[in-house]
Enzyme design. Structure first.
Site, PDB file in Angstrom:
ATOM      1  CB  CYS A  33       5.376   0.400  -1.926  1.00  9.81           C
ATOM      2  SG  CYS A  33       3.633   0.013  -1.958  1.00  9.81           S
ATOM      3  CB  CYS A 102      -1.370   4.146  -0.194  1.00 10.81           C
ATOM      4  SG  CYS A 102       0.390   3.953   0.137  1.00 10.81           S
TER       5      CYS A 102
END
Length: 123
Positions: A33, A102
């Site tokens: 990502c 995340c």
């Protein structure tokens, strides 16, 4: 999509920056990502007295970095090591499933910084 708490930490991130002559430095990244997090910390008497982050990534990556620094500030090294990726996401009142990775990075960066500090202390 994002909770109010996530948006608050994204638009008003806490503890942004980098500590010069840091006692511990942790950097992690997720190539899939593109998120990269760096955490620096100052430790006195086994307590995290200052902690800063620099993050390149999405809003959730910034928010989780900000939250993990708030969670670790003032804690002992042992207490900070118990902060999990799940705890970071819960403190932000949730993340979308696609952004859960995340929170993993934020907790991982903290752990790497603490491990760096402990290595420098010969612990």
């Amino acid at each position: 999509m994002y909770t109010e708490k996530v948006m608050d930490h994204f638009t008003n991130p806490r503890n942004v920056g980098e500590i010069e002559n840091a006692d511990g430095i942790g950097q992690v990244g997720n190539p899939s990502c593109g998120d990269i997090m760096k955490i620096t910390l100052k430790v006195e008497d086994n307590i995290i007295k200052d902690i800063k982050f620099k993050t390149f990534g999405c809003g959730a990556a910034v928010a989780t970095s900000s939250m993990v620094t708030e969670m670790a500030m003032g804690k002992t090294i042992d207490e900070a090591l118990t902060i999990t990726n799940k705890a970071v996401a819960e403190a932000l009142e949730g993340l979308p499933p696609a952004k859960m990775h995340c929170s993993n990075l934020a907790a991982d960066a903290l752990k790497v910084a603490i491990e760096d500090y402990l290595k420098k202390q010969n612990v």
